[in-house]
Design a protein around this motif. Structure first.
Motif, mmCIF file in Angstrom:
data_model
loop_
_atom_site.group_PDB
_atom_site.id
_atom_site.type_symbol
_atom_site.label_atom_id
_atom_site.label_comp_id
_atom_site.label_asym_id
_atom_site.label_seq_id
_atom_site.Cartn_x
_atom_site.Cartn_y
_atom_site.Cartn_z
ATOM 1 N N ARG A 214 73.829 33.453 151.386
ATOM 2 C CA ARG A 214 73.094 32.532 150.783
ATOM 3 C C ARG A 214 73.361 31.881 149.852
ATOM 4 O O ARG A 214 74.309 32.342 148.970
ATOM 5 C CB ARG A 214 71.713 33.318 150.584
ATOM 6 C CG ARG A 214 71.796 34.165 149.556
ATOM 7 C CD ARG A 214 70.541 35.234 149.337
ATOM 8 N NE ARG A 214 70.006 35.792 150.605
ATOM 9 C CZ ARG A 214 70.576 37.062 150.952
ATOM 10 N NH1 ARG A 214 71.311 37.752 149.962
ATOM 11 N NH2 ARG A 214 70.334 37.883 152.010
ATOM 12 N N ALA A 215 72.696 30.837 149.266
ATOM 13 C CA ALA A 215 72.892 30.015 148.005
ATOM 14 C C ALA A 215 71.577 29.730 147.420
ATOM 15 O O ALA A 215 70.685 29.523 148.020
ATOM 16 C CB ALA A 215 73.866 28.862 148.406
ATOM 17 N N LEU A 216 71.717 29.533 146.043
ATOM 18 C CA LEU A 216 70.449 29.146 145.386
ATOM 19 C C LEU A 216 70.808 27.584 144.696
ATOM 20 O O LEU A 216 72.033 27.349 144.516
ATOM 21 C CB LEU A 216 70.361 29.931 144.138
ATOM 22 C CG LEU A 216 69.856 31.533 144.453
ATOM 23 C CD1 LEU A 216 69.632 32.129 143.158
ATOM 24 C CD2 LEU A 216 68.628 31.341 145.221
ATOM 25 N N VAL A 217 69.906 26.663 144.934
ATOM 26 C CA VAL A 217 70.063 25.293 144.615
ATOM 27 C C VAL A 217 69.139 25.024 143.536
ATOM 28 O O VAL A 217 67.953 25.267 144.196
ATOM 29 C CB VAL A 217 70.372 24.250 145.678
ATOM 30 C CG1 VAL A 217 70.468 22.901 145.271
ATOM 31 C CG2 VAL A 217 71.296 24.909 146.702
ATOM 32 N N ALA A 218 69.331 24.493 142.481
ATOM 33 C CA ALA A 218 68.262 23.998 141.548
ATOM 34 C C ALA A 218 68.439 22.792 141.101
ATOM 35 O O ALA A 218 69.637 22.009 141.188
ATOM 36 C CB ALA A 218 68.189 25.204 140.317
ATOM 37 N N ASN A 219 67.591 21.979 140.458
ATOM 38 C CA ASN A 219 67.635 20.715 139.867
ATOM 39 C C ASN A 219 67.536 20.828 138.202
ATOM 40 O O ASN A 219 67.261 22.139 137.635
ATOM 41 C CB ASN A 219 66.639 19.598 140.175
ATOM 42 C CG ASN A 219 65.145 20.327 139.865
ATOM 43 O OD1 ASN A 219 64.967 21.159 138.997
ATOM 44 N ND2 ASN A 219 64.206 19.716 140.798
ATOM 45 N N ALA A 220 68.142 19.928 137.464
ATOM 46 C CA ALA A 220 68.379 20.168 135.896
ATOM 47 C C ALA A 220 67.563 19.031 135.450
ATOM 48 O O ALA A 220 67.677 17.577 135.652
ATOM 49 C CB ALA A 220 69.707 20.170 135.589
ATOM 50 N N GLY A 221 67.029 19.151 134.159
ATOM 51 C CA GLY A 221 66.470 18.090 133.447
ATOM 52 C C GLY A 221 65.257 17.296 133.830
ATOM 53 O O GLY A 221 64.960 16.274 133.259
ATOM 54 N N ILE A 222 64.490 17.822 134.792
ATOM 55 C CA ILE A 222 63.191 17.100 135.194
ATOM 56 C C ILE A 222 62.086 18.125 135.343
ATOM 57 O O ILE A 222 62.263 19.176 135.239
ATOM 58 C CB ILE A 222 63.618 16.347 136.723
ATOM 59 C CG1 ILE A 222 63.697 17.373 137.870
ATOM 60 C CG2 ILE A 222 64.863 15.444 136.619
ATOM 61 C CD1 ILE A 222 63.994 16.679 139.138
ATOM 62 N N SER A 223 61.102 17.452 135.485
ATOM 63 C CA SER A 223 59.702 18.263 135.728
ATOM 64 C C SER A 223 59.168 18.081 137.143
ATOM 65 O O SER A 223 58.958 16.606 137.485
ATOM 66 C CB SER A 223 58.977 17.930 134.598
ATOM 67 O OG SER A 223 57.557 18.683 134.766
ATOM 68 N N PRO A 224 58.666 18.902 137.558
ATOM 69 C CA PRO A 224 58.863 20.322 137.519
ATOM 70 C C PRO A 224 60.132 20.801 138.018
ATOM 71 O O PRO A 224 60.619 20.353 138.682
ATOM 72 C CB PRO A 224 57.876 21.044 138.606
ATOM 73 C CG PRO A 224 57.559 20.038 139.494
ATOM 74 C CD PRO A 224 57.860 18.542 139.127
ATOM 75 N N ALA A 225 60.553 21.660 137.319
ATOM 76 C CA ALA A 225 61.834 22.557 137.772
ATOM 77 C C ALA A 225 61.769 23.174 138.888
ATOM 78 O O ALA A 225 60.665 23.877 139.252
ATOM 79 C CB ALA A 225 62.284 23.494 136.520
ATOM 80 N N SER A 226 62.905 23.143 139.915
ATOM 81 C CA SER A 226 62.597 23.583 141.318
ATOM 82 C C SER A 226 63.731 24.005 141.714
ATOM 83 O O SER A 226 65.065 23.970 141.237
ATOM 84 C CB SER A 226 62.354 22.369 142.157
ATOM 85 O OG SER A 226 61.272 21.645 141.787
ATOM 86 N N VAL A 227 63.889 25.417 142.481
ATOM 87 C CA VAL A 227 64.938 25.898 142.920
ATOM 88 C C VAL A 227 64.526 26.428 144.357
ATOM 89 O O VAL A 227 63.521 26.778 144.611
ATOM 90 C CB VAL A 227 65.163 27.259 142.201
ATOM 91 C CG1 VAL A 227 63.882 28.415 142.016
ATOM 92 C CG2 VAL A 227 66.435 27.962 142.792
ATOM 93 N N MET A 228 65.584 26.170 145.398
ATOM 94 C CA MET A 228 65.260 26.828 146.629
ATOM 95 C C MET A 228 66.703 27.673 147.068
ATOM 96 O O MET A 228 67.749 27.567 146.383
ATOM 97 C CB MET A 228 65.553 25.588 147.601
ATOM 98 C CG MET A 228 66.630 24.703 147.762
ATOM 99 S SD MET A 228 66.500 23.366 148.851
ATOM 100 C CE MET A 228 68.460 22.508 148.836
ATOM 101 N N ARG A 229 66.156 28.600 147.992
ATOM 102 C CA ARG A 229 67.251 29.552 148.662
ATOM 103 C C ARG A 229 67.441 29.013 149.941
ATOM 104 O O ARG A 229 66.630 28.901 150.934
ATOM 105 C CB ARG A 229 66.842 30.818 148.693
ATOM 106 C CG ARG A 229 67.997 31.938 149.113
ATOM 107 C CD ARG A 229 67.290 33.223 149.233
ATOM 108 N NE ARG A 229 66.311 33.455 150.241
ATOM 109 C CZ ARG A 229 65.012 33.655 150.057
ATOM 110 N NH1 ARG A 229 64.436 33.649 148.739
ATOM 111 N NH2 ARG A 229 64.143 33.885 150.990
ATOM 112 N N ILE A 230 69.140 28.793 150.379
ATOM 113 C CA ILE A 230 69.120 28.629 151.575
ATOM 114 C C ILE A 230 70.306 29.341 152.472
ATOM 115 O O ILE A 230 70.857 30.181 151.775
ATOM 116 C CB ILE A 230 69.981 26.933 151.531
ATOM 117 C CG1 ILE A 230 71.259 26.894 150.612
ATOM 118 C CG2 ILE A 230 69.014 25.958 151.102
ATOM 119 C CD1 ILE A 230 72.065 25.735 150.719
ATOM 120 N N ASP A 231 70.336 29.368 153.550
ATOM 121 C CA ASP A 231 70.730 30.248 154.492
ATOM 122 C C ASP A 231 72.126 29.771 154.571
ATOM 123 O O ASP A 231 72.143 28.607 155.182
ATOM 124 C CB ASP A 231 70.215 30.590 155.700
ATOM 125 C CG ASP A 231 70.749 31.501 156.480
ATOM 126 O OD1 ASP A 231 71.767 32.298 156.387
ATOM 127 O OD2 ASP A 231 70.297 31.554 157.819
#
Length: 385
Positions: A214-231
């Motif tokens: 799996r991997a975690l992917v996130a965004n930077a410097g924006i609102s709202p902060a978000s993260v997702m987990r992908i297979d």
């Protein structure tokens, strides 16, 4: 190889380019004897004694001022990754389009390797014999053989913003169009691009499970902060989980998996919760937190000792130039390293903090507050216990 379940995982932190150039590379900043090691207050070059710890103004913190080595980056660093084993660390110099190889045993810049335009992120393959660089100034990534320093490129569909290598022989490149482009690490060939209708907005950071799960992917410097987990089981990259909107704050700064892979941290400028807290989040259930770290106002970067013995964090508060050492089990503060005097001469701010692969040296990268060049500050492990 590191004895961790996964080698030290990927982190990302972006620094903008600027115009000022320093002329020499790999030189130490001034010190008393030219060794590059700056003595602690009693002048003993960091030898253990009974007076190494300073008295803290805040009774809850054990503030210390250890000895350190300072090495000029002669550039602007956007990301740092450790070798799979040993003392070398690799940093992307966005200003000079180079990768800097930093020797944390001899406290010096060993080499500077030209790569593509505007390198913003870097990762080492699990075998340690090749590293890959995301060059945002072009629609390509660069790979470099860690022995011969021979290199090549793989063309992409879009400009890359982050890169990570799985233990499954795949390279995952986050692009500026919001997708991930997949490469064959062994053949250095392009495979495919994946996009999502229900993904997070503007992804720009990635942390990959070295086991290829799996991997975690996130965004930077924006609102709202978000993260997702992908297979990562196949190249479909199915989304397994996305955090609830607003649940982790805003203005994401960095993304780090814990050495055992069971949890991760996602420092955000606003904090993940009340009091600028940084949550230690369950990798398989974003709604569950194992606790929270306190690394001060405007949390910026948090990383782990490769053996999981401690965590180290910095913040973006210009009035709190300290490195926080924390216990991952209790999540409580240990020692606090005051770096105010270190950074004062060049008017610098802490940007990135990482450990080398064998856990013997902490590297703090700090940058001139007006966007100039930066400095690597190296601290031996004995100060971090």
């Amino acid at each position: 190889m590191s004895p961790c379940l996964w080698p030290p995982p990927r982190r990302f932190s972006c620094a903008p380019a600027d115009d000022d150039d320093d002329e020499s590379a790999g030189t130490f900043l001034d010190d008393d004897d030219g060794s590059g090691v700056v003595p602690d207050d009693d002048g003993n070059d960091g030898e253990d004694d009974d007076d190494d710890s300073a008295t803290d103004d805040d009774a809850d913190d054990d503030v210390i001022s250890p000895s350190y080595a300072a090495v000029s980056a002669q550039g602007q660093i956007s990301a740092i990754v450790a070798a799979v084993e040993g003392e070398m660390m690799f940093a992307t110099d966005t200003r000079h389009d180079e990768v800097i190889i930093l020797d944390t045993e001899d406290f010096e810049v060993q080499d500077r390797i030209p790569v593509g335009l505007m390198p913003v992120d870097i990762d080492m393959n699990p075998g340690g014999y090749r590293f890959w660089v995301a060059t945002r100034g072009e629609t390509a990534v660069t790979w470099v053989d860690n022995g011969s320093k021979g290199q090549g490129t793989v063309d992409l569909q879009h400009h890359p913003v982050a890169i990570a290598i799985g233990g499954n022989g795949k390279v995952y490149v986050v692009n500026d169009a919001g997708g991930i482009e997949i490469l064959d690490e062994y053949a250095q060939e392009y495979l495919t691009e994946v996009t999502w209708d229900d993904g997070i907005p503007s992804p720009s950071m990635i942390a990959v499970d070295r086991g290829g799960l799996r991997a975690l992917v996130a965004n930077a410097g924006i609102s709202p902060a978000s993260v997702m987990r992908i297979d990562l089981y196949n190249d479909d990259l199915n989304i397994e989980e996305v955090n609830e909107t607003g649940s982790l704050g805003s203005n994401g700064q960095s993304l780090t998996l814990a050495p055992d892979g069971d949890s991760f941290v996602f420092p955000c400028g606003s904090g993940n919760g009340p009091g600028d807290a940084v949550y230690q989040i369950n990798t398989l259930n974003f709604k569950q937190s194992f606790g929270e770290y306190d690394i001060g106002t405007y949390p910026r970067y948090l990383t782990f000792d490769p053996f999981g013995a401690f965590a180290v964090g910095i913040n973006g508060d210009p009035h709190d130039q300290r490195v926080y050492v924390l216990n991952p089990e209790s999540l409580e503060k240990g020692s606090v390293i005051d770096v105010t005097d270190w950074l004062a001469e060049n008017d610098e701010e802490p940007k990135i903090v990482e450990m080398n692969a064998d856990g013997t040296v902490l590297v703090l990268y700090a940058e001139n507050s007006t966007g100039g060049t930066g400095t690597f500050y190296l601290v031996e492990r004995k100060w971090l216990q």
